[in-house]
Design a protein around this motif. Structure first.
Motif, PDB file in Angstrom:
ATOM      1  N   ARG A   1      -4.997   3.518  -7.837  1.00 35.21           N
ATOM      2  CA  ARG A   1      -4.537   2.137  -7.906  1.00 35.21           C
ATOM      3  C   ARG A   1      -5.680   1.297  -8.453  1.00 35.21           C
ATOM      4  NH1 ARG A   1      -3.057  -1.611  -2.709  1.00 35.21           N
ATOM      5  NH2 ARG A   1      -1.130  -2.467  -3.547  1.00 35.21           N
TER       6      ARG A   1
ATOM      7  N   GLY B   1      -6.472  -2.523  -6.914  1.00 29.77           N
ATOM      8  CA  GLY B   1      -6.739  -2.778  -5.493  1.00 29.77           C
ATOM      9  C   GLY B   1      -7.987  -3.605  -5.251  1.00 29.77           C
ATOM     10  N   THR B   2      -8.000  -4.261  -4.089  1.00 31.55           N
ATOM     11  CA  THR B   2      -9.149  -5.094  -3.761  1.00 31.55           C
ATOM     12  C   THR B   2      -9.918  -4.555  -2.559  1.00 31.55           C
ATOM     13  OG1 THR B   2      -7.786  -6.405  -2.265  1.00 31.55           O
ATOM     14  CG2 THR B   2      -8.009  -7.209  -4.523  1.00 31.55           C
ATOM     15  N   GLY B   3      -9.285  -3.664  -1.786  1.00 30.93           N
ATOM     16  CA  GLY B   3      -9.938  -3.203  -0.558  1.00 30.93           C
ATOM     17  C   GLY B   3      -9.910  -4.246   0.540  1.00 30.93           C
TER      18      GLY B   3
ATOM     19  N   TYR C   1       0.490   4.046  -2.925  1.00 29.94           N
ATOM     20  CA  TYR C   1      -0.111   5.369  -2.705  1.00 29.94           C
ATOM     21  C   TYR C   1       0.944   6.452  -2.510  1.00 29.94           C
ATOM     22  CZ  TYR C   1      -4.190   2.423  -2.345  1.00 29.94           C
ATOM     23  OH  TYR C   1      -5.174   1.506  -2.636  1.00 29.94           O
TER      24      TYR C   1
ATOM     25  N   ILE D   1      -4.496   9.724   4.124  1.00 32.99           N
ATOM     26  CA  ILE D   1      -5.880   9.254   4.215  1.00 32.99           C
ATOM     27  C   ILE D   1      -6.701  10.305   4.962  1.00 32.99           C
ATOM     28  CG2 ILE D   1      -7.379   7.412   5.113  1.00 32.99           C
ATOM     29  CD1 ILE D   1      -4.840   5.593   5.012  1.00 32.99           C
TER      30      ILE D   1
ATOM     31  N   ASP E   1       5.027   6.176   4.888  1.00 32.92           N
ATOM     32  CA  ASP E   1       5.200   6.657   3.515  1.00 32.92           C
ATOM     33  C   ASP E   1       5.009   8.166   3.441  1.00 32.92           C
ATOM     34  OD1 ASP E   1       2.401   7.417   2.813  1.00 32.92           O
ATOM     35  OD2 ASP E   1       2.010   5.265   3.036  1.00 32.92           O
TER      36      ASP E   1
ATOM     37  N   ALA F   1      -8.177   6.953  -3.869  1.00 33.13           N
ATOM     38  CA  ALA F   1      -7.361   5.768  -4.134  1.00 33.13           C
ATOM     39  C   ALA F   1      -7.916   4.974  -5.313  1.00 33.13           C
ATOM     40  CB  ALA F   1      -7.310   4.873  -2.910  1.00 33.13           C
TER      41      ALA F   1
ATOM     42  N   GLY G   1      -6.705  -5.727   1.558  1.00 35.95           N
ATOM     43  CA  GLY G   1      -5.360  -5.816   2.140  1.00 35.95           C
ATOM     44  C   GLY G   1      -5.332  -5.472   3.622  1.00 35.95           C
ATOM     45  N   LEU G   2      -5.928  -4.347   3.996  1.00 33.03           N
ATOM     46  CA  LEU G   2      -5.848  -3.911   5.399  1.00 33.03           C
ATOM     47  C   LEU G   2      -6.727  -4.745   6.318  1.00 33.03           C
ATOM     48  CD1 LEU G   2      -5.668  -0.012   5.137  1.00 33.03           C
ATOM     49  CD2 LEU G   2      -3.842  -1.614   5.757  1.00 33.03           C
TER      50      LEU G   2
ATOM     51  N   ASN H   1       0.832  -1.207   0.000  1.00 31.76           N
ATOM     52  CA  ASN H   1       0.000   0.000   0.000  1.00 31.76           C
ATOM     53  C   ASN H   1       0.863   1.251   0.000  1.00 31.76           C
ATOM     54  OD1 ASN H   1      -2.409  -1.362   0.048  1.00 31.76           O
ATOM     55  ND2 ASN H   1      -2.746  -1.118   2.242  1.00 31.76           N
TER      56      ASN H   1
ATOM     57  N   VAL I   1     -10.747   2.360   6.664  1.00 35.66           N
ATOM     58  CA  VAL I   1      -9.831   1.652   5.754  1.00 35.66           C
ATOM     59  C   VAL I   1      -9.607   0.192   6.146  1.00 35.66           C
ATOM     60  CG1 VAL I   1      -8.600   3.677   4.880  1.00 35.66           C
ATOM     61  CG2 VAL I   1      -7.779   2.548   6.961  1.00 35.66           C
TER      62      VAL I   1
ATOM     63  N   PHE J   1     -13.404  -1.685   1.653  1.00 36.05           N
ATOM     64  CA  PHE J   1     -13.436  -0.217   1.643  1.00 36.05           C
ATOM     65  C   PHE J   1     -12.232   0.325   0.883  1.00 36.05           C
ATOM     66  CE2 PHE J   1     -12.101   3.924   3.084  1.00 36.05           C
ATOM     67  CZ  PHE J   1     -13.261   4.651   2.927  1.00 36.05           C
ATOM     68  N   ARG J   2     -12.487   1.275  -0.012  1.00 44.22           N
ATOM     69  CA  ARG J   2     -11.406   1.972  -0.710  1.00 44.22           C
ATOM     70  C   ARG J   2     -11.745   3.453  -0.720  1.00 44.22           C
ATOM     71  NH1 ARG J   2      -9.449   0.153  -6.028  1.00 44.22           N
ATOM     72  NH2 ARG J   2      -7.511   0.683  -5.002  1.00 44.22           N
ATOM     73  N   ALA J   3     -10.796   4.272  -0.293  1.00 48.44           N
ATOM     74  CA  ALA J   3     -11.051   5.720  -0.288  1.00 48.44           C
ATOM     75  C   ALA J   3     -11.183   6.195  -1.740  1.00 48.44           C
ATOM     76  CB  ALA J   3      -9.912   6.435   0.415  1.00 48.44           C
TER      77      ALA J   3
HETATM   78  P1  ADP Z   1      -6.514  -1.664  -1.559  1.00 54.46           P
HETATM   79  O1  ADP Z   1      -6.411  -2.955  -2.280  1.00 54.46           O
HETATM   80  O2  ADP Z   1      -7.577  -0.776  -2.107  1.00 54.46           O
HETATM   81  O3  ADP Z   1      -5.211  -0.958  -1.365  1.00 54.46           O
HETATM   82  P2  ADP Z   1      -6.546  -1.981   1.354  1.00 54.46           P
HETATM   83  O4  ADP Z   1      -7.500  -2.687   2.246  1.00 54.46           O
HETATM   84  O5  ADP Z   1      -5.130  -2.388   1.431  1.00 54.46           O
HETATM   85  O6  ADP Z   1      -7.113  -2.097  -0.114  1.00 54.46           O
HETATM   86  O7  ADP Z   1      -6.654  -0.435   1.676  1.00 54.46           O
HETATM   87  C1  ADP Z   1      -7.938   0.164   1.780  1.00 54.46           C
HETATM   88  C2  ADP Z   1      -7.863   1.626   1.384  1.00 54.46           C
HETATM   89  O8  ADP Z   1      -7.101   2.356   2.342  1.00 54.46           O
HETATM   90  C3  ADP Z   1      -7.172   1.888   0.056  1.00 54.46           C
HETATM   91  O9  ADP Z   1      -8.050   1.749  -1.027  1.00 54.46           O
HETATM   92  C4  ADP Z   1      -6.725   3.325   0.233  1.00 54.46           C
HETATM   93  O10 ADP Z   1      -7.828   4.187   0.026  1.00 54.46           O
HETATM   94  C5  ADP Z   1      -6.380   3.407   1.705  1.00 54.46           C
HETATM   95  N1  ADP Z   1      -4.940   3.216   1.980  1.00 54.46           N
HETATM   96  C6  ADP Z   1      -4.353   2.093   2.453  1.00 54.46           C
HETATM   97  N2  ADP Z   1      -3.028   2.282   2.639  1.00 54.46           N
HETATM   98  C7  ADP Z   1      -2.773   3.553   2.283  1.00 54.46           C
HETATM   99  C8  ADP Z   1      -1.588   4.373   2.264  1.00 54.46           C
HETATM  100  N3  ADP Z   1      -0.399   3.898   2.658  1.00 54.46           N
HETATM  101  N4  ADP Z   1      -1.717   5.666   1.849  1.00 54.46           N
HETATM  102  C9  ADP Z   1      -2.917   6.146   1.470  1.00 54.46           C
HETATM  103  N5  ADP Z   1      -4.055   5.447   1.451  1.00 54.46           N
HETATM  104  C10 ADP Z   1      -3.996   4.164   1.857  1.00 54.46           C
END
Ligand code: ADP
Length: 270
Positions: A215, A218-220, A164, A193, A188, A211, A222-223, A160, A201, A206-208
């Motif tokens: 990207r 992305g799958t939303g 980003y 965010i 980073d 973002a 990862g976190l 991530n 997040v 969820f994806r902002a």
């Molecule tokens: P994704 O596959 O969309 O990255 P994640 O679950 O990893 O899914 O992250 C969810 C959302 O959190 C991302 O879509 C992004 O909006 C935000 N995000 C995660 N990590 C970062 C980061 N290091 N900087 C900015 N935004 C981030």
């Protein structure tokens, strides 16, 4: 959470008394609801790449005589297939981590190896994005857990951070020991965010907004994988972020003593 009481058993005792035992099923209902939401979200997310592949297959048929078009469509098809593969892989991981009975393959884990493994897993993408990943901090620390799961968690944070961040920026992975815990912080200098999104997040899918446009792959998920993986290890994940400045995700895990016979850089750790 409101308790939801149901009668589990009732027995007459003598002539005048009835013994009733009640059970709180609110937790069960909450888990059931979570499972249902998960399935619903998941099928919704899977439909997008599947639909795209179906459309591209039709387009390929129509464009059969035009080699340029054929190449373009087939490239997009394989990109969508990759995305589908990534999505299903992550969904499997998440559901494994959420299954309460999942036994983690546990033992002592060297934090340096987790960080190294996670950085290596992102080496190719970081290079392509022109982002430099550096690590530093305390050496020779140990935690208890499943190293594969921990590497994946740290790797998701690095992935991530790279995704980003602008070209030419740095991502730092810092390790330190603090009050009986090990902290692994991934920092980073990226897009950051928004305050209102910071709690969300970690939710599945969820994806902002900003973002989404940055990207595409992305799958939303990862976190939420990171959060569940760390919780399964008795730890927690914290987030500090400012829009336009960058983010720091910090994993905190209980620190363990080095296993017998462990060496670090040729020396026994303290
Ligand atoms: P994704 O596959 O969309 O990255 P994640 O679950 O990893 O899914 O992250 C969810 C959302 O959190 C991302 O879509 C992004 O909006 C935000 N995000 C995660 N990590 C970062 C980061 N290091 N900087 C900015 N935004 C981030």
């Amino acid at each position: 959470r409101e308790p939801r009481l149901v009668i589990a058993r009732a027995a007459q005792i003598g002539r005048d008394y009835v013994l009733v035992s009640v059970r709180d099923i609110s937790e069960q209902e909450r888990l059931q609801q979570m499972r249902q939401d998960f399935i619903q979200n998941t099928s919704h997310e899977l439909k997008t790449p599947v639909g795209a592949i179906a459309l591209l297959a039709e387009a390929l048929e129509v464009a059969a005589d035009d080699p340029d078009q054929v190449r373009r469509f087939s490239e997009r098809m394989s990109a969508e297939a990759d995305r589908l593969g990534q999505l299903t892989g992550r969904i499997m991981n998440l559901s494994r981590l959420q299954a309460a009975d999942e036994l983690i393959d546990i033992g002592p884990v060297a934090v340096d190896e987790v960080v190294q493994g996670a950085i290596e897993a992102n080496a190719v993408t970081a290079k392509a994005a022109l982002v430099e990943v550096r690590s530093g901090g305390d050496k020779g620390l140990y935690v208890h857990g499943d190293s594969r799961v921990l590497v994946e968690a740290v790797s998701n944070l690095i992935s991530n951070a790279v995704a980003y961040s602008p070209e030419g920026s740095h991502v730092g992975v810092g390790v330190r020991s603090a009050e009986g815990a090990v902290e692994i912080a991934v920092t980073d200098q990226g897009i950051g965010i928004a305050d209102g999104d910071q709690r969300r997040v970690f939710e599945r899918f969820f994806r902002a907004d900003q973002a989404r446009s940055r990207r595409t792959g992305g799958t939303g998920l990862g976190l939420s994988i990171v959060k569940h993986a760390i919780q399964r290890h008795g730890g927690e994940v914290r987030l500090w972020s400012r829009e336009g400045q960058g983010s720091t995700f910090t994993i905190r895990l209980p620190q363990k003593n080095a296993p017998d016979g462990a060496t670090f850089g040729g020396k026994r750790p303290k």
